[in-house]
Design an enzyme around this catalytic site. Structure first.
Site, PDB file in Angstrom:
ATOM      1  N   PHE A   1       0.857  -1.183   0.000  1.00  0.00           N
ATOM      2  CA  PHE A   1       0.000   0.000   0.000  1.00  0.00           C
ATOM      3  C   PHE A   1       0.894   1.234   0.000  1.00  0.00           C
ATOM      4  O   PHE A   1       2.088   1.148   0.325  1.00  0.00           O
ATOM      5  CB  PHE A   1      -0.883  -0.004   1.261  1.00  0.00           C
ATOM      6  CG  PHE A   1      -2.357  -0.103   0.982  1.00  0.00           C
ATOM      7  CD1 PHE A   1      -2.859  -1.091   0.164  1.00  0.00           C
ATOM      8  CD2 PHE A   1      -3.253   0.805   1.545  1.00  0.00           C
ATOM      9  CE1 PHE A   1      -4.222  -1.187  -0.087  1.00  0.00           C
ATOM     10  CE2 PHE A   1      -4.617   0.716   1.302  1.00  0.00           C
ATOM     11  CZ  PHE A   1      -5.098  -0.272   0.488  1.00  0.00           C
TER      12      PHE A   1
ATOM     13  N   ASP B   1     -21.944  13.852  12.385  1.00  0.00           N
ATOM     14  CA  ASP B   1     -22.860  14.066  13.509  1.00  0.00           C
ATOM     15  C   ASP B   1     -22.118  14.227  14.834  1.00  0.00           C
ATOM     16  O   ASP B   1     -22.487  15.055  15.670  1.00  0.00           O
ATOM     17  CB  ASP B   1     -23.869  12.911  13.599  1.00  0.00           C
ATOM     18  CG  ASP B   1     -24.750  12.822  12.349  1.00  0.00           C
ATOM     19  OD1 ASP B   1     -24.952  13.864  11.698  1.00  0.00           O
ATOM     20  OD2 ASP B   1     -25.212  11.715  12.026  1.00  0.00           O
TER      21      ASP B   1
ATOM     22  N   GLN C   1      -8.399  14.444   3.491  1.00  0.00           N
ATOM     23  CA  GLN C   1      -7.707  13.656   2.477  1.00  0.00           C
ATOM     24  C   GLN C   1      -8.545  13.534   1.208  1.00  0.00           C
ATOM     25  O   GLN C   1      -9.720  13.166   1.268  1.00  0.00           O
ATOM     26  CB  GLN C   1      -7.432  12.254   3.016  1.00  0.00           C
ATOM     27  CG  GLN C   1      -6.764  11.350   1.987  1.00  0.00           C
ATOM     28  CD  GLN C   1      -6.146  10.125   2.651  1.00  0.00           C
ATOM     29  OE1 GLN C   1      -6.825   9.146   2.907  1.00  0.00           O
ATOM     30  NE2 GLN C   1      -4.869  10.216   2.948  1.00  0.00           N
TER      31      GLN C   1
ATOM     32  N   HIS D   1      -8.724  11.307  -1.894  1.00  0.00           N
ATOM     33  CA  HIS D   1      -8.212  10.024  -2.364  1.00  0.00           C
ATOM     34  C   HIS D   1      -7.931  10.137  -3.857  1.00  0.00           C
ATOM     35  O   HIS D   1      -8.767  10.633  -4.606  1.00  0.00           O
ATOM     36  CB  HIS D   1      -9.240   8.919  -2.106  1.00  0.00           C
ATOM     37  CG  HIS D   1      -8.680   7.537  -2.230  1.00  0.00           C
ATOM     38  ND1 HIS D   1      -8.302   7.003  -3.441  1.00  0.00           N
ATOM     39  CD2 HIS D   1      -8.409   6.592  -1.296  1.00  0.00           C
ATOM     40  CE1 HIS D   1      -7.834   5.775  -3.240  1.00  0.00           C
ATOM     41  NE2 HIS D   1      -7.893   5.506  -1.948  1.00  0.00           N
TER      42      HIS D   1
ATOM     43  N   LEU E   1     -15.244   5.066  -4.609  1.00  0.00           N
ATOM     44  CA  LEU E   1     -13.839   4.774  -4.332  1.00  0.00           C
ATOM     45  C   LEU E   1     -13.308   3.571  -5.103  1.00  0.00           C
ATOM     46  O   LEU E   1     -13.974   2.550  -5.231  1.00  0.00           O
ATOM     47  CB  LEU E   1     -13.682   4.500  -2.835  1.00  0.00           C
ATOM     48  CG  LEU E   1     -12.324   3.985  -2.358  1.00  0.00           C
ATOM     49  CD1 LEU E   1     -11.262   5.055  -2.486  1.00  0.00           C
ATOM     50  CD2 LEU E   1     -12.411   3.499  -0.916  1.00  0.00           C
TER      51      LEU E   1
ATOM     52  N   GLU F   1      -6.668   1.883  -3.211  1.00  0.00           N
ATOM     53  CA  GLU F   1      -5.244   2.035  -3.455  1.00  0.00           C
ATOM     54  C   GLU F   1      -4.600   0.669  -3.697  1.00  0.00           C
ATOM     55  O   GLU F   1      -3.540   0.559  -4.304  1.00  0.00           O
ATOM     56  CB  GLU F   1      -4.640   2.669  -2.189  1.00  0.00           C
ATOM     57  CG  GLU F   1      -3.202   3.026  -2.260  1.00  0.00           C
ATOM     58  CD  GLU F   1      -2.837   3.883  -1.045  1.00  0.00           C
ATOM     59  OE1 GLU F   1      -3.448   4.949  -0.866  1.00  0.00           O
ATOM     60  OE2 GLU F   1      -1.961   3.468  -0.279  1.00  0.00           O
TER      61      GLU F   1
ATOM     62  N   ARG G   1      -0.887   9.576  -0.282  1.00  0.00           N
ATOM     63  CA  ARG G   1      -2.082   9.925  -1.049  1.00  0.00           C
ATOM     64  C   ARG G   1      -2.124  11.408  -1.403  1.00  0.00           C
ATOM     65  O   ARG G   1      -2.581  11.789  -2.490  1.00  0.00           O
ATOM     66  CB  ARG G   1      -3.336   9.568  -0.249  1.00  0.00           C
ATOM     67  CG  ARG G   1      -3.597   8.097  -0.237  1.00  0.00           C
ATOM     68  CD  ARG G   1      -4.841   7.747   0.550  1.00  0.00           C
ATOM     69  NE  ARG G   1      -5.059   6.312   0.486  1.00  0.00           N
ATOM     70  CZ  ARG G   1      -5.994   5.670   1.168  1.00  0.00           C
ATOM     71  NH1 ARG G   1      -6.794   6.330   1.976  1.00  0.00           N
ATOM     72  NH2 ARG G   1      -6.126   4.363   1.048  1.00  0.00           N
TER      73      ARG G   1
ATOM     74  N   HIS H   1     -12.192  12.084   0.781  1.00  0.00           N
ATOM     75  CA  HIS H   1     -12.243  10.711   1.257  1.00  0.00           C
ATOM     76  C   HIS H   1     -12.231  10.572   2.775  1.00  0.00           C
ATOM     77  O   HIS H   1     -12.943   9.753   3.324  1.00  0.00           O
ATOM     78  CB  HIS H   1     -11.053   9.961   0.674  1.00  0.00           C
ATOM     79  CG  HIS H   1     -10.988   8.510   1.010  1.00  0.00           C
ATOM     80  ND1 HIS H   1     -12.016   7.645   0.707  1.00  0.00           N
ATOM     81  CD2 HIS H   1     -10.036   7.759   1.616  1.00  0.00           C
ATOM     82  CE1 HIS H   1     -11.686   6.421   1.113  1.00  0.00           C
ATOM     83  NE2 HIS H   1     -10.506   6.469   1.679  1.00  0.00           N
TER      84      HIS H   1
ATOM     85  N   ARG I   1      -3.332  10.741   6.133  1.00  0.00           N
ATOM     86  CA  ARG I   1      -3.451   9.349   6.563  1.00  0.00           C
ATOM     87  C   ARG I   1      -2.886   8.414   5.507  1.00  0.00           C
ATOM     88  O   ARG I   1      -3.076   8.639   4.311  1.00  0.00           O
ATOM     89  CB  ARG I   1      -4.919   9.010   6.817  1.00  0.00           C
ATOM     90  CG  ARG I   1      -5.149   7.550   7.144  1.00  0.00           C
ATOM     91  CD  ARG I   1      -6.564   7.260   7.550  1.00  0.00           C
ATOM     92  NE  ARG I   1      -7.531   7.303   6.473  1.00  0.00           N
ATOM     93  CZ  ARG I   1      -7.692   6.330   5.562  1.00  0.00           C
ATOM     94  NH1 ARG I   1      -6.915   5.254   5.583  1.00  0.00           N
ATOM     95  NH2 ARG I   1      -8.619   6.441   4.634  1.00  0.00           N
TER      96      ARG I   1
ATOM     97  N   LEU J   1      -8.687   1.568   9.260  1.00  0.00           N
ATOM     98  CA  LEU J   1      -9.275   0.382   9.902  1.00  0.00           C
ATOM     99  C   LEU J   1      -8.482   0.016  11.149  1.00  0.00           C
ATOM    100  O   LEU J   1      -9.054  -0.355  12.172  1.00  0.00           O
ATOM    101  CB  LEU J   1      -9.336  -0.795   8.927  1.00  0.00           C
ATOM    102  CG  LEU J   1     -10.297  -0.651   7.739  1.00  0.00           C
ATOM    103  CD1 LEU J   1     -10.293  -1.933   6.892  1.00  0.00           C
ATOM    104  CD2 LEU J   1     -11.715  -0.349   8.189  1.00  0.00           C
TER     105      LEU J   1
END
Lengths: 570, 234
Positions: free
Chosen positions: A101, A204, A223, A225, A235, A238, A269, A336, A381, A387
């Protein structure tokens, strides 16, 4: 859900309030994977290398204690997910499959590209979200599905003692009292007109925090993407570039070789997104309007595409009318991810700043995942780190609340006037007459953000944007609600969401104008250099007086030496 | 102008449901059905439906379009519209809360019944449990389910026995865990399914296969469960 799971497993009475059924949250859309040094692809992989990459990726305003925590605890958290049943793809040895990645290196940037992103084909988020829901089901967490939280309830000491929430099916509104409230409300990509984010990503949690008077951190850092499908915004992971895909301009040139000679298409990115925009601005974009570039995948062959990237093939055929097996996918940088958010410590506790400039824990409030800014992403990021962030810090929040509950949490009950205060926005909306249409106002807001606070920013444009937002505030607060019915009234929810979108947008705009430098995702034409002397720090936006302050970045990891800021090249 | 006929019902104001005709200007584009629903809602904010990811992975916007269940966000008009007409109805067989929003309670209850979570009594190792790529491949076509309910609400057996027949979605997930080499509760899982209704009400009509927006095949999974139950009995 990871925080809830932690508490439910330990036998604490835990409820999840969610505006959509739990498997419909936006985590479901994460594709490529969860980056973590589990040493499957490379037995010598080291979490410290992952930490180095993350610090560098953040352009040095990620907190090193938090990044250290995430990268070192990560493997344990990922193995737990596997034990829970997450169907990771596998290597021949039977271990979890890891793919390359962007921004991932071996040996502190010296050893070339690393394959560190653990994947379940290109549906890792889906697999992860379903696994977490299933784990909660097993441990009997209580779910308030399709309940929408409108505002925080604060007691007279300023502690958070629960939320006001509407049952969408019946319209019933209640105060849900809690000893600990964890925000896992995700991002707010819908402030932009073009976004990979779901309709529900309306910020929210940020809206509720700002209205309660709490600050947000690094909120100007958004970001873009590199590969959203042109026009649709959907999306494209990557992981496509991780598996060997690359970007080309209208001349068929693999242009990233010019901008990032080493990492090429797997640079950070922010770097790739800016390079793409420059190609387009300089007239080398593809298509009749020259407004996008192409992501080339056909050379990988049908077998690799169908086994490693089946979801992408499906999305591309549906939304780009392009079959990646035969032709390239038209892509463009698309909003993103929100790097900023509610500042927290590594235990997920929300923070504010006291009069003397010191961090102060907000009693009763936690945040984790995209809504939080702990900060592991800083100004940019890395792919696969979101995740990991949500799993590690969801877990950490749960662990901390467990400890706190064991020791006993003692907070004063909310008074009637505290609850009334929290109800006031909803009451005002429910009694509204006149005003403008919600969908039209939302569109105007999204266009303003898209045009004035996009990939490249400058003072003139941002000031115009801020003026437009100032005009929008009153109009959005007075937006019209024609339909006052109770049963599944999505018009009411959308009006309340618009308020939140606006709060996020305004905080973004004011802070972006204030940060007079270029760092990570925040790129200014008028201040093109990174300014470590003045801005090697977090921004803090205080909603009560719309003031932007600064907060120190943590440079004191516990077990490794500090990574000192240096020029960021790929 | 596209002619849309949309199912309307608000329990507070309508004694019974009705179909409302709406004209939508698609600008000649091959929009997704969800885009058309958004255009309708921009004119009339009272129209209620669920939606989120708009890319076919969250499973919120399962609806019945011109008689066939599917996800509105990934169904282009060209795939469903005939004679310039689009009829939008809620997924059949479940109680309607409002307009296109159905009460999914019975559907989720059947999903929960199959205990859709990994069960393994052996202590977890320090790293991941190993699984060969071949064993992992057995989960392909199963784990991808998004719980949109298009399949179960297209199934006549589920319409008849929504309380006792697990339905295609639930059974697909039941098999997902039966097929997982890491799961050790195979016997218990089969025992819970071993009655005349849970599995055996499937008559192989294959509506589920026909409508699944993810291209999954619940009928095949049900066949596997059936074989496991039968071979256990002999």
């Amino acid at each position: 859900m990871r925080a809830a799971l932690q508490l439910a497993q330990s036998g604490y009475k835990t409820a999840v309030i969610t505006k959509v059924f739990p498997t419909r949250s936006h985590t479901v859309s994460a594709q490529g994977g969860i980056t973590c040094a589990i040493a499957s692809a490379d037995p010598n992989d080291d979490w410290r290398w992952h930490m180095y990459d993350t610090v560098k990726g953040s352009d040095y305003i990620g907190d090193q204690d938090a990044i250290e925590y995430m990268c070192s605890v990560g493997p344990e958290a990922v193995f737990e997910l596997e034990h829970m049943g997450l169907p990771f793809s596998r290597t021949e040895e039977g271990r979890i499959y890891q793919r390359p990645f962007g921004g991932q290196s071996k040996n502190y940037g010296e050893g070339g590209q690393a394959a560190r992103t653990c994947a379940a084909a290109d549906r890792t988020g889906h697999a992860l979200l379903h696994t977490l829901y299933q784990g909660n089901m097993k441990n009997e967490t209580v779910f308030f599905n399709e309940w929408y939280a409108t505002d925080l309830v604060k007691n007279q000491d300023g502690a958070v003692v629960g939320v006001i929430a509407i049952c969408m099916e019946t319209g019933e509104t209640v105060y849900i009292k809690s000893k600990a409230t964890v925000f896992a409300t995700g991002g707010a990509g819908r402030i932009y007109a073009s976004t990979t984010n779901a309709h529900i990503n309306t910020g929210d949690g940020i809206g509720m925090a700002l209205r309660a008077g709490f600050p947000v951190q690094d909120i100007e850092m958004w970001q873009f993407h590199p590969t959203g499908i042109a026009g649709a915004g959907v999306l494209v992971t990557e992981g496509c570039r991780g598996e060997g895909g690359y970007l080309i301009n209208k001349d068929g040139e693999r242009f990233m070789e010019r901008y990032a000679p080493n990492a090429k298409d797997l640079a950070g990115r922010d770097v790739v997104a800016r390079s793409m925009v420059l190609e387009i601005i300089e007239g080398r974009g593809c298509g009749p309007e020259g407004d996008h570039v192409f992501l080339k995948l056909d050379h990988l062959g049908e077998e690799v595409l169908e086994s490693r990237l089946p979801g992408i093939c499906e999305l591309s055929r549906t939304f780009a009318h392009a079959d990646p097996v035969k032709e390239p996918i038209p892509v463009v940088p698309t909003c993103h991810y929100m790097m900023g958010g509610i500042p927290t410590n590594v235990h997920g506790q929300a923070l504010t700043i006291d009069a003397s400039g010191r961090d102060q824990v907000i009693p009763g409030l936690y945040a984790c995942g995209e809504v939080a800014c702990v900060s592991v992403h800083g100004a940019n990021r890395l792919g696969g780190n979101s995740l990991l962030d949500l799993v590690v810090f969801g877990r950490a929040s749960g662990l901390h609340i467990e400890r706190a509950l064991r020791e006993g949490i003692d907070m004063r009950d909310a008074s009637d006037s505290d609850i009334e205060q929290a109800m006031s926005r909803l009451d005002k909306l429910n009694s509204s007459k006149g005003g403008e249409n919600v969908a039209a106002l939302r569109k105007e807001l999204q266009n303003t953000m898209q045009n004035h606070f996009g990939v490249f920013r400058n003072e003139t444009f941002m000031r115009e944007g801020i003026a437009k937002l100032a005009d929008l505030r009153g109009r959005i607060e007075g937006a019209r609600l024609d339909d006052k019915s109770m049963a599944y009234n999505t018009a009411r929810i959308e009006a309340l969401e618009l308020h939140n979108l606006f709060e996020v947008a305004e905080a973004t705009a004011i802070t972006a104008e204030e940060r007079r430098e270029s760092r990570g995702a925040h790129a200014r034409d008028d201040y093109q250099e990174r300014d470590d002397e003045n801005w090697l720090c977090h921004s803090m936006y205080f909603p009560t007086d719309k003031r932007v302050g600064k907060r120190a970045v943590n440079f004191e990891p516990k077990t490794v030496d500090t990574f000192q800021p240096k020029a960021r090249t790929y | 102008m596209l002619q849309v006929s949309i199912y309307r019902y608000n329990p507070e104001t309508d004694a019974e449901p009705y179909m409302q005709d709406v004209q939508v200007d698609t600008g000649g584009k091959d929009l997704m059905v969800l885009d058309v629903m958004e255009l309708i809602k921009a004119q009339d904010t009272t129209v209620a439906y669920r939606r989120s990811c708009r890319e076919g992975v969250c499973g919120s916007d399962g609806v019945n379009m011109n008689g066939k269940n599917g996800l509105a966000c990934i169904t282009p008009l060209s795939e469903t519209v005939r004679d310039n007409k689009l009829v939008l109805r809620p997924l059949p067989g479940l109680p309607v809360i409002r307009d296109l929003v159905v009460d999914m309670g019975m559907f989720y209850a059947q999903y929960e019944k199959v205990q859709p979570y990994l069960q393994n009594t052996s202590p977890a190792p320090a790293i991941e449990r190993l699984q060969s790529p071949e064993d992992r491949a057995k989960l392909d076509g199963l784990y991808e389910c998004i719980l949109c309910a298009c399949c179960s609400t297209a199934c006549p057996s589920f319409w008849w026995n929504p309380d006792r027949f697990i339905g295609p979605a639930g059974l697909l997930q039941a098999y997902r865990f039966l097929a997982d080499t890491r799961d050790t509760a195979t016997e218990e899982r089969l025992s819970r399914l071993d009655d005349p209704f849970s599995v055996f009400r499937c008559h192989g009509i294959q509506n589920c296969v026909n409508v699944c927006p993810k291209g999954l095949n619940p009928t095949r999974a049900i066949g596997h469960i059936r074989n496991m139950l039968l071979s256990r009995a002999t």
